[in-house]
Design a protein around this motif. Structure first.
Motif, PDB file in Angstrom:
ATOM      1  N   GLU A  58      -3.810  29.980  47.750  1.00  0.00           N
ATOM      2  CA  GLU A  58      -4.025  28.848  46.928  1.00  0.00           C
ATOM      3  C   GLU A  58      -5.215  29.153  45.856  1.00  0.00           C
ATOM      4  OE1 GLU A  58      -2.233  26.100  46.407  1.00  0.00           O
ATOM      5  OE2 GLU A  58      -0.957  26.213  47.840  1.00  0.00           O
ATOM      6  N   GLU A  59      -4.880  29.294  44.480  1.00  0.00           N
ATOM      7  CA  GLU A  59      -6.093  29.448  43.453  1.00  0.00           C
ATOM      8  C   GLU A  59      -6.884  28.184  43.448  1.00  0.00           C
ATOM      9  OE1 GLU A  59      -8.364  31.621  41.050  1.00  0.00           O
ATOM     10  OE2 GLU A  59      -6.645  32.180  42.133  1.00  0.00           O
ATOM     11  N   GLU A  60      -6.107  27.004  43.390  1.00  0.00           N
ATOM     12  CA  GLU A  60      -6.851  25.703  43.166  1.00  0.00           C
ATOM     13  C   GLU A  60      -6.342  24.807  44.435  1.00  0.00           C
ATOM     14  OE1 GLU A  60      -6.492  23.991  39.442  1.00  0.00           O
ATOM     15  OE2 GLU A  60      -7.570  25.391  38.517  1.00  0.00           O
ATOM     16  N   GLN A  61      -6.958  24.557  45.343  1.00  0.00           N
ATOM     17  CA  GLN A  61      -6.753  23.951  46.694  1.00  0.00           C
ATOM     18  C   GLN A  61      -7.173  22.367  46.603  1.00  0.00           C
ATOM     19  OE1 GLN A  61      -6.716  25.628  50.558  1.00  0.00           O
ATOM     20  NE2 GLN A  61      -8.154  27.421  49.658  1.00  0.00           N
ATOM     21  N   ARG A  62      -6.262  21.783  47.221  1.00  0.00           N
ATOM     22  CA  ARG A  62      -6.336  20.269  47.251  1.00  0.00           C
ATOM     23  C   ARG A  62      -7.180  20.102  48.572  1.00  0.00           C
ATOM     24  NH1 ARG A  62      -3.242  15.725  45.884  1.00  0.00           N
ATOM     25  NH2 ARG A  62      -3.576  13.806  47.349  1.00  0.00           N
ATOM     26  N   PRO A  63      -8.361  19.342  48.391  1.00  0.00           N
ATOM     27  CA  PRO A  63      -9.115  19.133  49.501  1.00  0.00           C
ATOM     28  C   PRO A  63      -8.409  18.447  50.560  1.00  0.00           C
ATOM     29  CG  PRO A  63     -10.380  18.124  47.371  1.00  0.00           C
ATOM     30  CD  PRO A  63      -8.762  18.742  47.199  1.00  0.00           C
ATOM     31  N   LYS A  64      -8.641  18.707  51.839  1.00  0.00           N
ATOM     32  CA  LYS A  64      -7.870  18.259  53.046  1.00  0.00           C
ATOM     33  C   LYS A  64      -8.677  18.641  54.399  1.00  0.00           C
ATOM     34  CE  LYS A  64      -5.200  22.649  53.053  1.00  0.00           C
ATOM     35  NZ  LYS A  64      -3.727  23.110  52.962  1.00  0.00           N
ATOM     36  N   ILE A  65      -8.277  18.184  55.505  1.00  0.00           N
ATOM     37  CA  ILE A  65      -8.796  18.761  56.670  1.00  0.00           C
ATOM     38  C   ILE A  65      -7.446  18.685  57.453  1.00  0.00           C
ATOM     39  CG2 ILE A  65      -9.145  16.252  57.306  1.00  0.00           C
ATOM     40  CD1 ILE A  65     -11.529  17.322  59.044  1.00  0.00           C
ATOM     41  N   GLY A 186      -9.938  11.882  44.643  1.00  0.00           N
ATOM     42  CA  GLY A 186      -9.288  10.878  45.636  1.00  0.00           C
ATOM     43  C   GLY A 186      -8.938  11.608  46.897  1.00  0.00           C
ATOM     44  N   PRO A 187      -8.315  12.931  47.064  1.00  0.00           N
ATOM     45  CA  PRO A 187      -8.234  13.648  48.167  1.00  0.00           C
ATOM     46  C   PRO A 187      -9.354  13.897  48.935  1.00  0.00           C
ATOM     47  CG  PRO A 187      -6.676  14.320  46.674  1.00  0.00           C
ATOM     48  CD  PRO A 187      -7.487  13.570  45.980  1.00  0.00           C
ATOM     49  N   GLN A 188     -10.523  14.388  48.137  1.00  0.00           N
ATOM     50  CA  GLN A 188     -11.858  14.689  48.610  1.00  0.00           C
ATOM     51  C   GLN A 188     -12.618  13.438  49.147  1.00  0.00           C
ATOM     52  OE1 GLN A 188     -13.940  18.138  47.335  1.00  0.00           O
ATOM     53  NE2 GLN A 188     -15.506  16.798  46.687  1.00  0.00           N
ATOM     54  N   ARG A 189     -12.420  12.417  48.802  1.00  0.00           N
ATOM     55  CA  ARG A 189     -12.969  11.152  49.375  1.00  0.00           C
ATOM     56  C   ARG A 189     -12.136  10.784  50.714  1.00  0.00           C
ATOM     57  NH1 ARG A 189     -11.349   6.479  45.959  1.00  0.00           N
ATOM     58  NH2 ARG A 189      -9.301   7.025  46.808  1.00  0.00           N
ATOM     59  N   ASP A 190     -10.891  11.188  50.664  1.00  0.00           N
ATOM     60  CA  ASP A 190     -10.296  11.031  52.029  1.00  0.00           C
ATOM     61  C   ASP A 190     -10.499  11.791  53.155  1.00  0.00           C
ATOM     62  OD1 ASP A 190      -8.625   9.054  50.689  1.00  0.00           O
ATOM     63  OD2 ASP A 190      -7.161  10.303  50.025  1.00  0.00           O
ATOM     64  N   VAL A 191     -10.863  13.164  52.655  1.00  0.00           N
ATOM     65  CA  VAL A 191     -11.254  14.205  53.582  1.00  0.00           C
ATOM     66  C   VAL A 191     -12.678  13.393  54.433  1.00  0.00           C
ATOM     67  CG1 VAL A 191     -12.389  16.448  53.983  1.00  0.00           C
ATOM     68  CG2 VAL A 191     -10.175  16.212  52.823  1.00  0.00           C
ATOM     69  N   ILE A 192     -13.792  13.076  53.561  1.00  0.00           N
ATOM     70  CA  ILE A 192     -15.029  12.692  54.063  1.00  0.00           C
ATOM     71  C   ILE A 192     -14.874  11.358  54.776  1.00  0.00           C
ATOM     72  CG2 ILE A 192     -17.239  11.844  53.279  1.00  0.00           C
ATOM     73  CD1 ILE A 192     -16.953  13.608  50.599  1.00  0.00           C
ATOM     74  N   ALA A 193     -13.813  10.539  54.431  1.00  0.00           N
ATOM     75  CA  ALA A 193     -13.372   9.440  55.249  1.00  0.00           C
ATOM     76  C   ALA A 193     -13.081   9.826  56.688  1.00  0.00           C
ATOM     77  CB  ALA A 193     -12.358   8.529  54.601  1.00  0.00           C
ATOM     78  N   THR A 194     -12.210  10.751  56.772  1.00  0.00           N
ATOM     79  CA  THR A 194     -11.728  11.307  58.073  1.00  0.00           C
ATOM     80  C   THR A 194     -13.035  11.816  58.808  1.00  0.00           C
ATOM     81  OG1 THR A 194      -9.632  11.937  57.076  1.00  0.00           O
ATOM     82  CG2 THR A 194     -10.296  12.914  59.149  1.00  0.00           C
ATOM     83  N   LEU A 195     -13.922  12.574  58.164  1.00  0.00           N
ATOM     84  CA  LEU A 195     -15.049  12.994  59.190  1.00  0.00           C
ATOM     85  C   LEU A 195     -15.980  11.948  59.372  1.00  0.00           C
ATOM     86  CD1 LEU A 195     -16.034  15.994  56.782  1.00  0.00           C
ATOM     87  CD2 LEU A 195     -15.063  16.150  58.844  1.00  0.00           C
ATOM     88  N   ASN A 196     -15.841  10.665  58.746  1.00  0.00           N
ATOM     89  CA  ASN A 196     -16.593   9.439  58.937  1.00  0.00           C
ATOM     90  C   ASN A 196     -15.973   8.699  60.013  1.00  0.00           C
ATOM     91  OD1 ASN A 196     -18.469   7.486  58.899  1.00  0.00           O
ATOM     92  ND2 ASN A 196     -16.986   6.489  57.052  1.00  0.00           N
ATOM     93  N   SER A 212     -21.016   8.483  56.813  1.00  0.00           N
ATOM     94  CA  SER A 212     -20.366   7.269  56.044  1.00  0.00           C
ATOM     95  C   SER A 212     -21.385   7.026  54.596  1.00  0.00           C
ATOM     96  CB  SER A 212     -20.899   5.996  56.913  1.00  0.00           C
ATOM     97  OG  SER A 212     -22.364   5.892  57.252  1.00  0.00           O
ATOM     98  N   ASP A 213     -22.704   7.716  54.640  1.00  0.00           N
ATOM     99  CA  ASP A 213     -23.365   7.585  53.435  1.00  0.00           C
ATOM    100  C   ASP A 213     -22.877   8.534  52.697  1.00  0.00           C
ATOM    101  OD1 ASP A 213     -25.218   5.943  54.560  1.00  0.00           O
ATOM    102  OD2 ASP A 213     -26.616   7.355  55.479  1.00  0.00           O
ATOM    103  N   ILE A 214     -22.268   9.740  52.922  1.00  0.00           N
ATOM    104  CA  ILE A 214     -21.496  10.623  52.069  1.00  0.00           C
ATOM    105  C   ILE A 214     -20.413   9.955  51.440  1.00  0.00           C
ATOM    106  CG2 ILE A 214     -20.625  12.887  51.710  1.00  0.00           C
ATOM    107  CD1 ILE A 214     -22.326  13.883  53.884  1.00  0.00           C
ATOM    108  N   TYR A 215     -19.836   9.353  52.372  1.00  0.00           N
ATOM    109  CA  TYR A 215     -18.291   8.457  51.744  1.00  0.00           C
ATOM    110  C   TYR A 215     -18.584   7.429  50.943  1.00  0.00           C
ATOM    111  CZ  TYR A 215     -14.391   5.651  52.073  1.00  0.00           C
ATOM    112  OH  TYR A 215     -13.023   4.864  51.822  1.00  0.00           O
ATOM    113  N   GLU A 216     -19.607   6.877  51.115  1.00  0.00           N
ATOM    114  CA  GLU A 216     -20.123   5.658  49.969  1.00  0.00           C
ATOM    115  C   GLU A 216     -20.587   6.383  48.647  1.00  0.00           C
ATOM    116  OE1 GLU A 216     -23.361   3.665  51.557  1.00  0.00           O
ATOM    117  OE2 GLU A 216     -22.246   2.703  53.089  1.00  0.00           O
ATOM    118  N   ASN A 217     -21.151   7.705  48.649  1.00  0.00           N
ATOM    119  CA  ASN A 217     -21.367   8.411  47.506  1.00  0.00           C
ATOM    120  C   ASN A 217     -20.011   8.824  46.788  1.00  0.00           C
ATOM    121  OD1 ASN A 217     -24.057   7.952  47.671  1.00  0.00           O
ATOM    122  ND2 ASN A 217     -24.288   9.981  48.809  1.00  0.00           N
TER     123      ASN A 217
END
Length: 311
Positions: A58-65, A186-196, A212-217
């Motif tokens: 993948e040259e440009e990967q979609r953020p995921k966990i 959007g996908p990167q925000r979802d990854v952080i939400a999963t970590l949160n 949660s602070d990172i997710y708010e950012n």
């Protein structure tokens, strides 16, 4: 590939990769690798085939966990804004109990700026390493957002002062980059939400609250770039309006000049007729009087138009 043992923020180089297989008494191992190094790392740490394949192809990967037995695979995108162009760099992370592996295809500035933070915070756990890394990556989006906002303001001033055809290309190009970036946020925000929010056994429960602070950012960044997208639409409308106003201004000047010369053309047209006798044709100063009258008439109309703000 660089191997370091991190304990209380202190980095100790490790020469042999096999030493990282055994958990240290204190601290953890950080392996900073290139994609080529995965051929050695995968069999030693049991990295999942799909995760390794994503890193390689993948040259440009979609953020995921992705959660695997014994480790997590996390993809986030680092952002850069060089030469008025946005660049995204995939940062692949393998998180284990006593190690963290970062895999990149290009150099990522966040990894270098992370070291003093780890030392200052006396980091001794890989999940805390992950937290600070994600925090830096997200904060850089704010810095890029400030530069994009400054560019939009500068472009708006240029359009209002001196509209050029090149401005339309800048508007279209910047808007395309913002829309492209929106697809990643959007996908990167979802990854952080999963970590949160999600119960993850490799991440300490107390540490999850900090995500949660990172997710708010991340949410603020998404909203900010929504605003930038709307501003680009307003810029395009301002560009079209400025062109219309400029065309109207030119037409107004041409109309005023045509109106000024209309009576002068009428006078010269009369005295250009082929009649044997015209009033004043035998008068010695007739030509100069007529020329002065025409200049006076044209100048008077010009001053009248200026007074009416038509010119």
């Amino acid at each position: 590939m660089k191997i370091r043992m991190v304990n209380n923020g202190v980095f100790t180089p490790v020469d042999e990769l096999e030493h990282t297989l055994t958990p240290p008494l204190e601290g953890f191992y950080w392996i900073d690798a290139d994609v080529e190094d995965l051929a050695y790392l995968q069999p030693l740490f049991g990295l999942h085939d799909l995760a390794v394949e994503d890193c390689l192809t993948e040259e440009e990967q979609r953020p995921k966990i992705e959660l695997y037995e014994g480790h997590y695979f996390i993809v986030i995108n680092s952002i850069r804004f060089d030469d008025e162009e946005i660049f995204l760099r995939a940062l692949n992370i393998f998180l284990g109990r006593h190690y963290i592996i970062t895999v990149t295809k290009q150099k990522i500035n966040e990894l270098r700026s992370l070291k003093p933070i780890l030392w200052e915070q006396e980091v001794s756990r890989p999940d805390r390493f992950l937290y600070h890394l994600v925090d830096i990556v997200v904060d850089n989006y704010f810095l890029v957002g400030d530069r994009i906002e400054a560019r939009i303001e500068r472009l708006e001033e240029d359009i209002l002062m001196h509209t050029k055809k090149s401005h339309l290309n800048e508007i279209i190009g910047l808007r395309s980059e913002i829309l492209w970036l929106k697809k990643v946020l959007g996908p990167q925000r979802d990854v952080i939400a999963t970590l949160n929010k999600k119960d993850l056994r490799l991440i300490d429960d107390q540490l999850q609250k900090y995500f949660s602070d990172i997710y708010e950012n991340a949410v603020k960044i998404t909203e900010t770039f929504d605003t930038y997208r709307d501003l680009m639409g307003n810029l395009r409308e301002a560009y079209q309006s400025s062109l219309s106003n400029r065309a109207n201004e030119i037409m107004r000047v041409f109309t005023a000049l045509t109106t000024i010369f209309m009576p002068l053309t009428f006078i010269t047209g009369i005295y250009g007729m082929n009649f044997a006798h015209l009033p004043g044709e035998t008068f010695y100063y007739g030509f100069y009087i007529l020329l002065g009258f025409m200049l006076l008439l044209g100048g008077g109309m010009f001053l009248l138009f200026r007074k009416k703000d038509w010119l």
